[in-house]
Design a protein around this motif. Structure first.
Motif, PDB file in Angstrom:
ATOM      1  N   TYR A 192      50.817  45.890 101.946  1.00  0.00           N
ATOM      2  CA  TYR A 192      50.983  46.440 100.610  1.00  0.00           C
ATOM      3  C   TYR A 192      52.235  45.940  99.917  1.00  0.00           C
ATOM      4  N   ASP A 196      53.672  37.459  94.561  1.00  0.00           N
ATOM      5  CA  ASP A 196      52.642  36.999  93.626  1.00  0.00           C
ATOM      6  C   ASP A 196      51.850  35.819  94.176  1.00  0.00           C
ATOM      7  N   ASP A 201      46.195  42.465  97.235  1.00  0.00           N
ATOM      8  CA  ASP A 201      46.133  43.157  95.956  1.00  0.00           C
ATOM      9  C   ASP A 201      47.541  43.201  95.377  1.00  0.00           C
ATOM     10  N   VAL A 202      47.840  42.271  94.472  1.00  0.00           N
ATOM     11  CA  VAL A 202      49.190  42.156  93.939  1.00  0.00           C
ATOM     12  C   VAL A 202      49.568  43.405  93.148  1.00  0.00           C
ATOM     13  N   GLU A 203      48.651  43.893  92.329  1.00  0.00           N
ATOM     14  CA  GLU A 203      48.951  45.072  91.513  1.00  0.00           C
ATOM     15  C   GLU A 203      49.206  46.289  92.390  1.00  0.00           C
ATOM     16  N   GLU A 204      48.414  46.434  93.421  1.00  0.00           N
ATOM     17  CA  GLU A 204      48.619  47.557  94.337  1.00  0.00           C
ATOM     18  C   GLU A 204      49.949  47.416  95.068  1.00  0.00           C
ATOM     19  N   ARG A 206      52.639  45.942  93.874  1.00  0.00           N
ATOM     20  CA  ARG A 206      53.686  46.292  92.908  1.00  0.00           C
ATOM     21  C   ARG A 206      53.818  47.821  92.783  1.00  0.00           C
ATOM     22  N   LYS A 207      52.702  48.505  92.766  1.00  0.00           N
ATOM     23  CA  LYS A 207      52.726  49.958  92.626  1.00  0.00           C
ATOM     24  C   LYS A 207      53.437  50.592  93.821  1.00  0.00           C
ATOM     25  N   ARG A 209      55.641  49.156  95.789  1.00  0.00           N
ATOM     26  CA  ARG A 209      57.062  48.818  95.735  1.00  0.00           C
ATOM     27  C   ARG A 209      57.790  49.709  94.740  1.00  0.00           C
ATOM     28  N   SER A 253      47.689  57.058  95.002  1.00  0.00           N
ATOM     29  CA  SER A 253      47.597  55.924  95.926  1.00  0.00           C
ATOM     30  C   SER A 253      46.881  56.320  97.215  1.00  0.00           C
TER      31      SER A 253
END
Length: 270
Positions: A192, A196, A201-204, A206-207, A209, A253
């Motif tokens: 997780y 990039d 899942d990059v967006e997940e 980021r969330k 982090r 999440s």
């Protein structure tokens, strides 16, 4: 005029709560000696930097076992090896409970996860599950390749950053990344904390982090409202608002992970 009224209001609150704190302190008998405290903040004003040396400095004057009041909370500082051994060997169950902080109330489901839960049947059950399902020798050996993969990724990143010349590298965040990803892979089977240019899942990522970066600074015992409950009336430092928002994000999440697991189980069944 508004400034005068504000200070008058604070002074009135201090006079209102000070007798209550003194009466509360007098109810506690046989507590170790300690330095005199002042109304409302108690011994908080005596914590000089560096903070980790302040109790030692006070104990040199008042003894190896002292009591300190941080606002409304009582702390007992033990600096004698023999007393520490007696506390954690002979009386460990008496001292096993954890203090209830706002973080545990909002983010840890009212202090019901293993990090914040009070000692009792519920905590012992959580500890048993953790030891058997995550920290047993069999489980740790089964997850060995996952940990090796994370170490390999870290080495590859360091090699990529310094393949042309010597480069200064900040390792704290990278160790956090490797620890967090190894833990998530052991528990959930996926990473997780991704860059990039990595698969995942990059967006997940980021969330996650964002949640971790916001949670870590307020996860400890350094929030003033935990020691001076009156500050909760004003939502001091927006602590409770931030914790509520953070809890909502964590719930979202976790619910996403549960839904994902259910979908995978359904596909495997079909």
């Amino acid at each position: 005029m508004s400034s005068f009224l504000f200070h008058y209001f604070l002074l009135s609150l201090a006079f209102f709560f000070t007798p209550k704190l003194f009466l509360q302190n007098k109810k506690l008998k046989n507590i170790p000696p300690g330095p005199p405290s002042v109304p409302f903040i108690a011994n908080l004003h005596q914590l000089k930097k560096p903070l980790h040396r302040a109790p030692h400095r006070i104990s040199q004057r008042y003894g190896q076992i002292i009591s300190l009041w941080f606002g409304s909370r009582l702390f007992v500082v033990v600096s004698s090896p023999s007393a520490v051994q007696e506390c954690f060997n002979k009386n460990d169950i008496v001292l096993a409970n954890r203090p209830r902080f706002l973080t545990g109330q909002y983010v840890s489901y009212n202090c019901t996860i293993i990090d914040f839960a009070p000692y009792g049947d519920h905590w012992r059950n959580l500890r048993r599950i953790t030891v058997v399902e995550m920290l047993s020798s069999h489980r740790l050996n089964a997850f060995l390749e996952m940990r090796r993969d994370e170490v390999k990724r870290l080495v590859q990143k360091l090699a990529r950053d310094s393949h042309k010349e010597f480069t200064k590298v900040e390792m704290k965040s990278r160790f956090s990344e490797i620890s967090f990803n190894a833990l998530m892979k052991m528990i959930l089977g996926k990473r997780y904390w991704t860059d990039d240019n990595e698969a995942g899942d990059v967006e997940e990522g980021r969330k996650f982090r964002g949640i971790m970066h916001e949670f870590v600074p307020i996860a400890g015992a350094n929030n003033a409202a935990d020691y001076l409950p009156i500050l909760r009336w004003f939502d001091y430092d927006h602590l409770e608002s931030r914790l509520k928002s953070m809890a909502k994000g964590i719930d979202g999440s976790l619910q996403g992970l549960i839904d994902e697991h259910r979908n995978q189980s359904t596909k495997q069944t079909l």
